[in-house]
Design a protein around this motif. Structure first.
Motif, mmCIF file in Angstrom:
data_model
loop_
_atom_site.group_PDB
_atom_site.id
_atom_site.type_symbol
_atom_site.label_atom_id
_atom_site.label_comp_id
_atom_site.label_asym_id
_atom_site.label_seq_id
_atom_site.Cartn_x
_atom_site.Cartn_y
_atom_site.Cartn_z
ATOM 1 N N HIS A 20 0.848 -1.191 0.000
ATOM 2 C CA HIS A 20 0.000 0.000 0.000
ATOM 3 C C HIS A 20 0.885 1.243 0.000
ATOM 4 O O HIS A 20 1.998 1.239 0.535
ATOM 5 N N LYS A 21 0.398 2.313 -0.591
ATOM 6 C CA LYS A 21 1.190 3.538 -0.669
ATOM 7 C C LYS A 21 1.397 4.175 0.698
ATOM 8 O O LYS A 21 2.386 4.864 0.921
ATOM 9 N N GLU A 22 0.447 3.981 1.598
ATOM 10 C CA GLU A 22 0.549 4.606 2.921
ATOM 11 C C GLU A 22 1.326 3.701 3.865
ATOM 12 O O GLU A 22 0.973 2.541 4.072
ATOM 13 N N LEU A 23 2.401 4.236 4.438
ATOM 14 C CA LEU A 23 3.224 3.497 5.385
ATOM 15 C C LEU A 23 2.750 3.810 6.793
ATOM 16 O O LEU A 23 2.725 4.967 7.208
ATOM 17 N N GLN A 24 2.331 2.812 7.522
ATOM 18 C CA GLN A 24 1.833 3.011 8.871
ATOM 19 C C GLN A 24 2.940 2.763 9.888
ATOM 20 O O GLN A 24 3.753 1.842 9.723
ATOM 21 N N TYR A 25 2.951 3.582 10.935
ATOM 22 C CA TYR A 25 3.964 3.443 11.975
ATOM 23 C C TYR A 25 3.527 2.409 13.009
ATOM 24 O O TYR A 25 2.349 2.333 13.379
ATOM 25 N N GLY A 105 5.682 6.364 -1.629
ATOM 26 C CA GLY A 105 5.154 6.481 -0.272
ATOM 27 C C GLY A 105 5.743 5.487 0.704
ATOM 28 O O GLY A 105 5.388 5.485 1.877
ATOM 29 N N LYS A 111 11.569 9.460 3.611
ATOM 30 C CA LYS A 111 10.772 9.044 4.759
ATOM 31 C C LYS A 111 11.647 8.902 6.006
ATOM 32 O O LYS A 111 11.265 9.308 7.107
#
Length: 309
Positions: A20-25, A105, A111
């Motif tokens: 997914h393009k969104e990287l979650q912490y 992303g 990042k």
């Protein structure tokens, strides 16, 4: 029927998973406690890593010696505290192949650089909480869960010492849980206070809200004491703790490539690692540089809170 084209049959034409393009912490503590301290601007290129800040008592009692009687001198009450900056670093290295193949992303050099800013703020917060055990005044319930009485006791000590607001209270997360639990059982005027209901609401890490005029924070860097049995939180007024950051402007002209961290004096340097035997290794190192200092500026403005961890 046979030879249908299905998702399962297209193993050679599909990937096992799509990023997914969104990287979650992952879970982490983002608490930044800088606003609870007084900032003392660092004087660059002044000849020392130690910055001494003078303090003076501005108000004194006057006397009435008589119409034609002289008066004795009143001694000046003064003090000082030192802020000693030191080098703190964080280094992470990314191979060229990892950067080239990084999805949009995803985890790439940009990042990692943005994540470095969070690490600098957390370092300052950890330096602050490390000073809590050095505070003299204390409210101690060793091995006992923190309750509302402990908070009131700390507040009363600050008021008796004439500490002006605003007040801040930084607790270990379990101390905060215990305080919430204690609030649930409060009777009398407190149970009807809107601020009490706000404190019972669930929130993420960091700032928890204001209760009784006190700003509450939960921070995982709060130290354990008494062989790990207790946590040493702290309630304090503005001016109890001070911090500074040395600016690296005089170093910047000699860096090949770097990025400043917004709102901080820290910077991220981008280096191409080199090994004498083989030359370039095909990667980029991100080295975060910061030169901070935190000090207990006035001990009388703080009260440590030691309760069960």
């Amino acid at each position: 029927m046979a030879n249908e084209i299905t998702y399962a049959s297209l193993g050679d034409l599909r990937v096992a998973a799509l990023l997914h393009k969104e990287l979650q912490y992952l879970l982490h503590d983002p608490t930044d406690l800088r606003t609870t301290m007084s900032e003392v601007p660092f004087i660059s290129r002044a000849g020392s890593s130690v910055m001494k800040t003078g303090q003076v008592q501005p108000v004194y009692s006057m006397s009435a010696p008589g119409e034609i009687t002289g008066v004795a001198n009143t001694a000046l009450t003064d003090a000082s505290f030192n802020l000693t900056v030191a080098k703190y670093n964080l280094q992470q290295e990314v191979s060229d192949l990892a950067q080239i193949t990084a999805p949009e992303g995803g985890l790439d050099i940009a990042k990692l650089a943005s994540m470095a800013a969070m690490s600098v703020s957390r370092t300052l917060s950890s330096m602050l909480t490390a000073l809590f055990p050095t505070v003299t005044a204390n409210v101690t319930d060793t091995g006992v869960d923190l309750d509302v009485d402990d908070i009131y006791a700390a507040q009363y000590l600050l008021q008796s010492a004439l500490v002006p607001g605003p007040y801040y209270c930084v607790l270990f997360p379990e101390q905060w849980n215990n305080f919430q639990e204690a609030l649930r059982g409060e009777a009398g005027a407190t149970q009807f206070s809107p601020a009490t209901n706000e404190q019972l609401a669930i929130r993420g890490p960091g700032f928890k809200g204001t209760w009784n005029g006190i700003e509450f924070y939960a921070d995982s860097s709060v130290n354990s004491v008494n062989a790990g049995a207790d946590s040493c939180g702290c309630m304090y007024g503005q001016g109890a703790f001070a911090y500074t950051e040395a600016d690296m402007m005089s170093v910047e002209p000699y860096l090949e490539k770097f990025a400043r961290i917004p709102g901080l004096k820290a910077l991220v340097e981008f280096q191409r690692p080199y090994v004498a035997a083989t030359g370039g290794i095909g990667g980029t190192a991100l080295v975060t540089h910061t030169y901070p200092a935190v000090a207990l500026a006035e001990d009388a403005r703080a009260v440590k809170i030691v309760t069960d961890r």
